[in-house]
Design an enzyme around this catalytic site. Structure first.
Site, PDB file in Angstrom:
ATOM      1  CE  LYS A   1      -3.346  -0.724  -0.771  1.00  0.00           C
ATOM      2  NZ  LYS A   1      -3.633  -1.274  -2.149  1.00  0.00           N
TER       3      LYS A   1
ATOM      4  CB  THR B   1       4.386  -1.657  -4.538  1.00  0.00           C
ATOM      5  OG1 THR B   1       3.063  -2.161  -4.359  1.00  0.00           O
ATOM      6  CG2 THR B   1       5.042  -1.552  -3.176  1.00  0.00           C
TER       7      THR B   1
ATOM      8  NE  ARG C   1      -9.542  -1.278  -2.610  1.00  0.00           N
ATOM      9  CZ  ARG C   1      -8.444  -2.027  -2.678  1.00  0.00           C
ATOM     10  NH1 ARG C   1      -7.357  -1.683  -2.033  1.00  0.00           N
ATOM     11  NH2 ARG C   1      -8.444  -3.139  -3.395  1.00  0.00           N
TER      12      ARG C   1
ATOM     13  CE  LYS D   1      -2.692  -1.638  -6.903  1.00  0.00           C
ATOM     14  NZ  LYS D   1      -2.181  -2.346  -5.755  1.00  0.00           N
TER      15      LYS D   1
ATOM     16  CB  SER E   1      -3.834   2.495   2.480  1.00  0.00           C
ATOM     17  OG  SER E   1      -3.827   1.923   1.212  1.00  0.00           O
TER      18      SER E   1
END
Ligand code: A3P
EC number: 2.8.2.-
Length: 343
Positions: free
Chosen positions: A97, A100, A308, A306, A188
């Site tokens: 998170k 990456t 959120r 990715k 996250s």
């Protein structure tokens, strides 16, 4: 009659115009991708005897491009062997998170970088590791020798056995760690798990309940999302095998708001000539994130998973977590030589 003729003429002009625009776009796309894939410097003899160098470079844009050329009879077995599957020269080892995927995709804009699309989980998964290094190599994409392959598996950062295993494969490998403000990262992480539960129609605890121990009212250090954010603890395990010079820390919060300077630092760390430019990154207001532009035709944003929306978390819990992470953060800055404005 005249009206009919005019309509026909307009139709013809429209078709011709569309064809012209289509061809132009195709040409621009082709030139763009050719430019992207030119080797950075010519290396003689790399492709065998002269005359056999004619593999269209754009074919490499696709993971199995060279194999495709081989099947069509345009590439020899030797060329396929030479442009083989290289083990990674750099790995994004974490943090989950931290950004990456964005980092890997953005680095892949560089002509000398080839990404392994999937998370391979070779070093953290005992079953995969038992399959041996050739299994791992075969999971890598095709690349030219002047290119470097990069893979990312964020679980590597927190898994006990991984540093030693990677060291055994390549003790001089370059290691990339992308971090975000630890509390934000933990939330996250929670949001991702929560979404998975909701997808399966399962209920889940609130973040506050997981992050704070109900008996002590202190931060629950058994909660994985909290543990993962204690970056210094994990890094210290890695430092038993690799010197700090082999790591590069990427600021994941800055990669969201201002990706180019972060990518330029990575280019430098990987000894790559600077090739990623502002042209390759554009802000997409609908997504609220930077997206990637390969050329005038090809661009893409990261998947909807990715970026959120995080649930709202009690401010007292956030304060408690930030206070908890503070000393670990200080140590992390000290070890890495990179300071962040984390509260
Ligand atoms: P959130 O979903 O919490 O916003 P990872 O790939 O390691 O799972 O990290 C996911 C995070 O990458 C997302 O976390 C998002 O904030 C961040 N991110 C960074 N750059 C991004 C980009 N250009 N597009 C989408 N997400 C990006």
């Amino acid at each position: 009659m005249l009206f009919k003729q005019q309509a026909l003429l307009r139709q013809k002009l429209f078709v011709l115009g569309s064809l012209a625009i289509g061809s132009l776009l195709y040409l621009v796309a082709r030139v763009g991708s050719l430019d992207r894939l030119q080797p950075l410097c010519p290396i003689d003899g790399r492709f065998g005897p002269r005359g056999q160098e004619e593999i269209p470079l754009r074919a490499l844009q696709f993971k199995r491009g060279l194999l495709h050329e081989f099947r069509k009879g345009n590439a020899t077995k030797e060329q396929v062997r030479l442009h083989n599957l290289q083990l990674p020269k750099a790995i994004i080892i974490g943090v989950r998170k931290g950004g990456t995927r964005a980092l890997l995709e953005m680095l892949n804009l560089h002509p000398a970088v080839v990404k392994a699309s999937q998370e391979i989980h070779f070093f953290d998964n005992d079953e995969n590791y038992a399959k041996g290094i050739e299994w791992y190599r075969k999971k890598m994409p095709f690349s030219y020798p002047h290119q470097i392959t990069i893979e990312k598996s964020p679980a590597y950062f927190i898994t006990e056995e991984v540093p030693e295993r990677i060291y055994k494969m390549n003790s001089s490998i370059k290691l990339l760690i992308i971090v975000r403000e630890p509390t934000t990262r933990a939330i996250s992480d929670y949001t991702q798990v929560l979404e998975g539960k909701e997808r399966k129609n399962k209920t889940y605890y609130k973040f506050e309940k997981l992050a704070i121990d109900a008996n002590t009212c202190e931060v629950n250090t058994k909660y994985k999302a909290v543990r993962t954010s204690i970056y210094t603890k994990h890094l210290e395990r890695w430092l038993k095998y690799f010197p700090i010079e082999q790591f590069h820390i990427v600021d994941g919060d800055r990669l969201i708001t201002e990706p180019l300077p972060e990518l330029q630092l990575v280019e430098k760390f990987l000894n790559l000539p600077p090739r990623i430019s502002q042209y390759n990154l554009y802000f997409n207001a609908t997504r609220g994130f930077y997206c990637l532009r390969f050329n005038i035709v090809f661009n893409k944003c990261l998947a909807g998973s990715k970026g959120r929306i995080h649930p709202e978390v009690d401010t007292s819990v956030i304060t408690k977590l930030r206070k908890f992470f503070h000393p670990f953060n200080q140590k992390f800055y000290q070890i890495t030589g990179r300071t962040f404005n984390w509260p």
